[in-house]
Design an enzyme around this catalytic site. Structure first.
Site, PDB file in Angstrom:
ATOM      1  N   ASP A  16       0.766  -1.260  -0.119  1.00 28.88           N
ATOM      2  CA  ASP A  16       0.029  -0.222   0.346  1.00 28.88           C
ATOM      3  C   ASP A  16       0.977   1.543  -0.050  1.00 28.88           C
ATOM      4  O   ASP A  16       1.479   1.235   0.909  1.00 28.88           O
ATOM      5  CB  ASP A  16      -1.219  -0.187   1.415  1.00 28.88           C
ATOM      6  N   ASP A  22      -0.437  -3.689  -4.408  1.00 32.27           N
ATOM      7  CA  ASP A  22      -1.779  -3.678  -3.859  1.00 32.27           C
ATOM      8  C   ASP A  22      -2.260  -2.596  -4.167  1.00 32.27           C
ATOM      9  O   ASP A  22      -2.681  -1.910  -5.269  1.00 32.27           O
ATOM     10  CB  ASP A  22      -1.780  -3.382  -2.308  1.00 32.27           C
ATOM     11  N   ASP A  27      -5.293   2.567   1.636  1.00 30.58           N
ATOM     12  CA  ASP A  27      -5.857   1.416   2.277  1.00 30.58           C
ATOM     13  C   ASP A  27      -6.612   2.128   3.933  1.00 30.58           C
ATOM     14  O   ASP A  27      -5.501   2.896   4.032  1.00 30.58           O
ATOM     15  CB  ASP A  27      -5.600   0.005   2.132  1.00 30.58           C
ATOM     16  N   ARG A  56     -12.070  -0.196  -6.992  1.00 26.31           N
ATOM     17  CA  ARG A  56     -11.326   0.464  -5.213  1.00 26.31           C
ATOM     18  C   ARG A  56     -11.428   1.691  -5.168  1.00 26.31           C
ATOM     19  O   ARG A  56      -9.955   2.183  -5.049  1.00 26.31           O
ATOM     20  CB  ARG A  56     -11.132  -0.549  -4.984  1.00 26.31           C
TER      21      ARG A  56
END
Length: 521
Positions: free
Chosen positions: A162, A191, A195, A244
């Site tokens: 992340d 990734d 997040d 996302r």
């Protein structure tokens, strides 16, 4: 063209543009030292988000220096503003220990701490293949930095892949004017860009760029992780992202005035009871930009004033519920803070002028017009100067009193043949230190904290005028105490430290420092 090839090509072009922008655009220290206009969105709730306002200001050019600044505080909650310039990577980011920190190598670790601002200054701050991890922390501001190519597989790895990741009882984080980017998706080792999981709340992401990634970001790591929420996303650019943007599991999100371009698989994915208010965004050249995807656990949305420009929608199924082709609201979401919406039609223009690092912290005034920031000044009451004016190299009143260097030790970055670090503290103007090249640094250090407020740099005979630009640095924290040109007397606010460094950053010949004198006042 294949998806991964297209992403890599797109990323290469973007990174070229970033490199040019970093050279051309510089954020002034006065802008960077203040959170322009203060936090916005949900980060203003729950007591607000002020970061390190009112605390010491330090400068860091390595990840280790960032950790040292955190560990050098009186406590884990002592406010601090860390100004970052240069490239932070694995090679210069080591673990630092201390009672006020809990750091780790290979990642910027903001763990079990509070009241911290990290802000890019000068020619820019780039976290290269190195993520920022926020855990069990509160009241954090991250502003005007670029984080790129953080991997969870391959080499090197950092932060679980992340760019910025938050987890475990995180509260009140404002991330503003940052650029977060990857060079591919999960198959290439990356990734999420942004997040949040495991009880993270009251977060705002504003005026930022997220691009060239398989995953923009999530709120909640699984369908059972629904303790997160109260997140605001506004005036951000999501570009060339698979999905996302964000993925929401439970909680409440306010998503307004964002520009979405080339969302390849899905966009805002509200599921597992999440509720999203989606206002005046501009969706362009994308697929399934809003709905519940890849699950049968429904989420909800309230839509107002959005523009859908060349957006395609897939068919509904048991685990696929796109909001379009004519999105309508299926819930209502009340927003507890004040905000002003730009019209969706001008969002692409406003976002292109304001979003991302090295944009001068420009914002929108709600009338489709980018404005320069009017910062609230969080300078400490007794600051270490953040970007001091050049000191007069030949003042008429040099420091008086005891030269503290005579009973100290010394070291440096390098030394030319026949010279010695100790020569700068022997009281003899005929001996001197020179770096092995045209620039370098020399330090005076003590075994215990010593208060210093003045320095005199004396050049050896025959080399007068060789020293060009310099910085005087508190080597304990990385704070810049003063900067200027040429040798002479330097004064600054009294500072307690163990080590002080004179960095020569340019010269017109071979610098020869005969004496590095230090004084208490």
């Amino acid at each position: 063209m294949g998806r991964s090839v297209a992403l890599r090509l797109y990323a290469a072009l973007a990174l070229m543009a970033l490199a040019v922008a970093t050279v051309v655009v510089a954020l002034s220290t006065s802008e960077a030292s203040a959170a322009a206009g203060g936090a916005s969105g949900y980060a203003t709730q729950n007591g607000g988000t002020t970061g390190g306002a009112g605390g010491q200001v330090v400068r860091a050019t390595t990840g280790t220096a960032i950790h040292q600044a955190l560990c050098g505080r009186a406590s884990s909650s002592t406010p601090i503003i860390i100004q970052v310039e240069g490239t932070i990577n694995h090679g210069n980011t080591a673990k630092v220990s201390g009672d006020s920190c809990n750091t780790a190598a290979g990642v910027i670790e903001l763990k079990q701490i509070s009241n911290v601002t990290i802000v890019g200054v000068g020619s820019g701050a780039v976290f290269d293949q190195l993520g920022i991890h926020i855990r069990e922390a509160s009241n954090i501001i991250i502003q005007n930095v670029t984080v790129r190519n953080v991997k969870k597989s391959g080499s090197p790895t950092s932060n679980g892949g992340d760019a910025i990741g938050m987890e475990s009882d995180v509260r009140n984080v404002w991330v503003d004017h940052v650029t977060l980017e990857a060079s591919g998706g999960e198959a290439e080792g990356f990734d999420g860009l942004f997040d949040m999981k495991d009880n993270t709340q009251y977060v705002t992401l504003s005026y930022s760029i997220l691009r060239n990634s398989g995953r923009g970001g999530l709120v909640g790591s699984s369908e059972s992780d629904t303790s997160n929420g109260f997140i605001t996303y506004h005036h951000n650019l999501y570009e060339n992202i698979d999905s996302r943007t964000p993925l929401l599991r439970g909680g409440v999100a306010h998503i307004y005035n964002n520009h979405y371009v080339s969302l390849n698989e899905s966009g805002i994915n509200s599921r597992a009871g999440a509720r999203a208010r989606v206002d005046n965004n501009y969706f362009e050249d994308s697929k399934d930009v809003l709905g519940t995807f890849y699950t049968d656990q429904a989420g909800y949305w309230q839509v107002n004033g959005n523009t859908f420009d060349n957006v395609t929608w897939s068919a509904r199924g048991s685990e696929n519920n796109p909001a379009g082709p004519n999105p309508t609201s299926n819930t209502t979401v009340s927003i507890p803070y004040s905000y002003t919406l730009d019209a969706a039609s001008c969002v692409p223009s406003v976002v292109s002028q304001t979003a991302g690092a090295n944009k001068g912290l420009r914002e929108s005034d709600g009338s489709c017009t980018p404005t320069n920031p009017q910062p609230t000044d969080p300078q400490p009451t007794d600051p270490e100067p953040t970007d001091p004016e050049p000191t007069d190299p030949e003042p008429t009143n040099p420091p008086t009193g005891t030269n503290l260097s005579l009973t100290a030790d010394s070291d440096g970055s390098s030394k030319a043949s026949g010279t010695s670090y100790g020569n700068v503290r022997d009281g003899n103007l005929s001996t001197y230190w020179s770096p092995s090249g045209s620039t370098g640094s020399i330090s005076i250090k003590w075994g215990s904290a010593t208060t210093v407020s003045a320095v005199t740099i004396r050049e050896a005979a025959g080399s007068t005028g060789a020293i060009g630009a310099w910085r005087l640095v508190n080597a304990d924290t990385g704070a810049v105490l003063a900067s200027g040109n040429g040798a002479g007397a330097i004064t600054f606010p009294a500072t307690s430290l163990r080590k002080i460094t004179f960095e020569i950053t340019s010269s017109s010949g071979t610098p020869r420092v005969a004496e590095f004198e230090t004084y208490a006042g």
